[in-house]
Design a protein around this motif. Sequence first.
Motif, PDB file in Angstrom:
ATOM      1  N   ASP A 172      28.530  22.885 -19.728  1.00 47.55           N
ATOM      2  CA  ASP A 172      29.595  22.870 -18.920  1.00 47.55           C
ATOM      3  C   ASP A 172      30.579  23.912 -19.208  1.00 47.55           C
ATOM      4  O   ASP A 172      31.263  24.304 -18.266  1.00 47.55           O
ATOM      5  CB  ASP A 172      30.312  21.362 -19.463  1.00 47.55           C
ATOM      6  CG  ASP A 172      29.643  20.175 -18.930  1.00 47.55           C
ATOM      7  OD1 ASP A 172      30.267  19.084 -19.240  1.00 47.55           O
ATOM      8  OD2 ASP A 172      28.761  20.183 -17.963  1.00 47.55           O
ATOM      9  N   SER A 173      30.741  24.436 -20.314  1.00 47.84           N
ATOM     10  CA  SER A 173      31.410  25.546 -20.710  1.00 47.84           C
ATOM     11  C   SER A 173      31.161  26.912 -20.081  1.00 47.84           C
ATOM     12  O   SER A 173      31.989  27.720 -19.854  1.00 47.84           O
ATOM     13  CB  SER A 173      31.473  25.956 -22.243  1.00 47.84           C
ATOM     14  OG  SER A 173      30.188  26.130 -22.646  1.00 47.84           O
ATOM     15  N   ARG A 198      29.624  30.195 -14.283  1.00 49.94           N
ATOM     16  CA  ARG A 198      30.082  31.516 -14.689  1.00 49.94           C
ATOM     17  C   ARG A 198      28.838  32.413 -15.142  1.00 49.94           C
ATOM     18  O   ARG A 198      28.596  33.474 -14.717  1.00 49.94           O
ATOM     19  CB  ARG A 198      31.015  31.466 -15.519  1.00 49.94           C
ATOM     20  CG  ARG A 198      32.539  31.205 -15.366  1.00 49.94           C
ATOM     21  CD  ARG A 198      33.419  31.139 -16.574  1.00 49.94           C
ATOM     22  NE  ARG A 198      32.882  30.488 -17.756  1.00 49.94           N
ATOM     23  CZ  ARG A 198      32.899  31.048 -19.078  1.00 49.94           C
ATOM     24  NH1 ARG A 198      32.843  32.501 -19.196  1.00 49.94           N
ATOM     25  NH2 ARG A 198      32.432  30.519 -20.044  1.00 49.94           N
ATOM     26  N   PHE A 199      27.876  31.622 -15.695  1.00 47.87           N
ATOM     27  CA  PHE A 199      26.621  32.298 -16.184  1.00 47.87           C
ATOM     28  C   PHE A 199      25.400  32.002 -15.079  1.00 47.87           C
ATOM     29  O   PHE A 199      25.444  30.837 -14.655  1.00 47.87           O
ATOM     30  CB  PHE A 199      26.232  31.625 -17.583  1.00 47.87           C
ATOM     31  CG  PHE A 199      27.026  32.142 -18.381  1.00 47.87           C
ATOM     32  CD1 PHE A 199      28.328  32.953 -18.410  1.00 47.87           C
ATOM     33  CD2 PHE A 199      26.991  31.889 -19.899  1.00 47.87           C
ATOM     34  CE1 PHE A 199      29.194  33.239 -19.449  1.00 47.87           C
ATOM     35  CE2 PHE A 199      27.552  32.480 -21.049  1.00 47.87           C
ATOM     36  CZ  PHE A 199      29.051  33.046 -20.748  1.00 47.87           C
ATOM     37  N   THR A 200      24.704  32.746 -15.015  1.00 46.89           N
ATOM     38  CA  THR A 200      23.339  32.829 -14.297  1.00 46.89           C
ATOM     39  C   THR A 200      22.169  33.361 -14.766  1.00 46.89           C
ATOM     40  O   THR A 200      21.912  34.335 -15.373  1.00 46.89           O
ATOM     41  CB  THR A 200      23.552  33.323 -12.681  1.00 46.89           C
ATOM     42  OG1 THR A 200      24.635  33.032 -12.069  1.00 46.89           O
ATOM     43  CG2 THR A 200      22.331  33.158 -11.978  1.00 46.89           C
ATOM     44  N   LEU A 216      23.707  25.478 -27.522  1.00 40.00           N
ATOM     45  CA  LEU A 216      22.955  25.595 -26.273  1.00 40.00           C
ATOM     46  C   LEU A 216      23.608  25.965 -25.054  1.00 40.00           C
ATOM     47  O   LEU A 216      24.556  25.141 -24.717  1.00 40.00           O
ATOM     48  CB  LEU A 216      21.534  24.375 -25.899  1.00 40.00           C
ATOM     49  CG  LEU A 216      21.126  24.757 -24.928  1.00 40.00           C
ATOM     50  CD1 LEU A 216      19.973  25.849 -24.933  1.00 40.00           C
ATOM     51  CD2 LEU A 216      20.232  23.418 -24.419  1.00 40.00           C
ATOM     52  N   VAL A 217      23.488  27.256 -24.367  1.00 34.32           N
ATOM     53  CA  VAL A 217      24.325  27.513 -23.300  1.00 34.32           C
ATOM     54  C   VAL A 217      23.565  27.365 -21.967  1.00 34.32           C
ATOM     55  O   VAL A 217      24.075  27.031 -20.912  1.00 34.32           O
ATOM     56  CB  VAL A 217      25.077  28.656 -23.466  1.00 34.32           C
ATOM     57  CG1 VAL A 217      26.169  28.640 -24.399  1.00 34.32           C
ATOM     58  CG2 VAL A 217      24.165  29.963 -23.426  1.00 34.32           C
TER      59      VAL A 217
END
Length: 113
Positions: free
Chosen positions: A63-64, A68-70, A47-48
């Motif tokens: 956390d990864s 950076r991702f939205t 899951l991201v």
Amino acid sequence: QVQLVESGGGLVQTGGSLRLSCVASGTTFRRNTVDWYRQPPGKQRELVASLGGIDGYSTHYSDSVKGRFTLSKNKAEDTVYLQMNDLTPEDTGVYYCKDEMNWGRGTQVTVSS
């Protein structure tokens, strides 16, 4: 019949950006939590990012990818976007969207070094 369809994947260089889309038919994301998962080559699905909560707009990022991702959602609330910036080879994988009961078929993201 509910369907989720992902698109927007592709091949980018390190540091590049992509925007993934997850389009729902037969349902909306108005009150459903939408999750983005990814499956790197040879690894388990992880899951991201998630969009949902009581108001339907609360976000959570692993956390990864945090910073950076939205996640975002269109006004009709039938499409969820995952904006991915500053990509690295570790972001390579098949990206899937999922609501509470349904999975899409995924879109491939490949980040070259």
